[in-house]
Design an enzyme around this catalytic site. Structure first.
Site, PDB file in Angstrom:
ATOM      1  CE  LYS A  52      34.817  42.384  46.537  1.00  0.00           C
ATOM      2  NZ  LYS A  52      34.711  42.630  45.097  1.00  0.00           N
ATOM      3  CD  GLN A  96      32.326  43.995  42.727  1.00  0.00           C
ATOM      4  OE1 GLN A  96      33.029  44.210  43.705  1.00  0.00           O
ATOM      5  NE2 GLN A  96      32.075  42.776  42.303  1.00  0.00           N
ATOM      6  CG  ASP A 119      40.195  42.739  42.263  1.00  0.00           C
ATOM      7  OD1 ASP A 119      40.181  41.886  43.165  1.00  0.00           O
ATOM      8  OD2 ASP A 119      39.171  43.292  41.817  1.00  0.00           O
TER       9      ASP A 119
END
Ligand code: NAP
Length: 283
Positions: A52, A96, A119
């Site tokens: 990422k 994460q 997200d």
């Protein structure tokens, strides 16, 4: 003839579009920035975070990483998230997963400012998706939608079967495709006679995490097959949930692993950071 859906190439195109949007924002004095929080030192997560970071770097999005000890208390994690919520230089916040079990990941997702929730896991964004209102769509489902649209695969009235009902893939994917007029069936570990259900699918999407689970006899001739799974084969190589060699002989369109859904997930994350930066700096 079977078409192999090229997620890598499509993701490259989207990254190019994102880079142009980043440039425009920078000309207005806005430097899009993503903050990524990782708790503990899960090896797979380390690889995902590194990827990422690299992807952000390539399109000009700034990246700041926060590595927290696996024994951190819940309030320390929430305090960090709240600090990032207030920081005006940060437009996207990503936690994460997985995080250690003593921390409730849904409480942490809920602590993120929903306008920075790139997200798409904040309850407000999940609720907005359920209401078919504009929102951050979580990256893997959004990437799959983009793929289907780019290859002009009809969703209206299509019979879609999704294997897997997780909160990060299966459920939001069902909602996204329902919002696009598909008819959805979701299967999970307690579903009976899965092969009978999958055989009716115009579009079959597997997100269960079991190598080569989907075999050719489970697939209708001419079906579109999307493989979300990422597994390690016996030889240590990456394989999907689908027995690609045999299923590809029957499918009209199919995604490979690697090079299918994975690159699209990262591209849609970058896209969401740009959307957040625009929204937070709307004049
Ligand atoms: P997860 O949270 O473990 O969920 C797996 C789902 O599969 C569950 O709903 C489970 O059912 C179902 N399942 C397990 N075994 C099954 C079986 N034999 N028959 C039918 N259903 C079964 O996994 P996830 O996070 O959704 O991820 C799924 C896979 O996608 C993994 O391989 C992951 O690495 C991959 N992934 C890829 C990307 C990408 O960008 N390519 C992104 C995210 C995830 P129950 O609910 O009944 O337990």
């Amino acid at each position: 003839m079977t078409v192999i859906i090229d997620g890598k190439e499509l993701a490259k195109k989207i990254r190019g579009q994102v880079a142009q949007e980043v440039e425009k924002l920078k000309n207005r004095g806005v430097n899009p920035k993503l903050a990524v929080i990782m708790v503990g030192d899960d090896p797979a997560s380390k690889v995902y975070v590194k990827n990422k970071s690299k992807a952000c770097n390539e399109v000009g999005i700034e990246f700041e990483e926060f590595l927290l000890d696996k024994n951190i208390e819940k309030n320390e994690l929430i305090t960090l998230i709240e600090k990032l919520n207030w920081r005006q230089d940060i437009h996207g916040i990503l936690l994460q997963s997985p995080i250690p079990e003593h921390l409730d990941i849904y409480d942490a997702f809920g602590a993120i400012d929903y306008r920075k929730d790139v997200d798409g896991f904040h309850p407000i964004n999940i609720g907005r998706l359920a209401l078919n209102r504009q929102t951050f769509i979580s990256c893997t489902p959004h990437g799959i939608l983009k793929m289907l649209q780019e290859y002009n695969i009809n969703l209206k009235g299509a019979n879609v079967v999704i294997l897997g009902r997780s909160n990060i893939v299966g459920k939001p994917l069902a909602q996204v495709l329902l919002n696009n007029d598909a008819t959805i069936t979701i299967c999970h570990s307690k579903t009976k006679n899965i092969d009978k259900i999958t055989k009716n699918a115009d579009i079959l999407i597997s997100a269960i995490g079991k190598a080569k689970f989907v075999t050719a006899d489970m697939v209708k001739q001419g079906a579109v097959v999307i493989d979300v799974g990422i597994n390690r084969g016996e030889d240590g190589k990456l394989v999907g949930d689908v027995d690609f060699a045999n299923v590809s002989k029957k499918a009209s369109y199919i995604t490979p692993v690697p090079g299918g859904v994975g690159p699209m997930t990262v591209a849609m994350l970058l896209n969401n950071v740009v959307i957040a930066a625009k929204y937070l700096n709307a004049q």
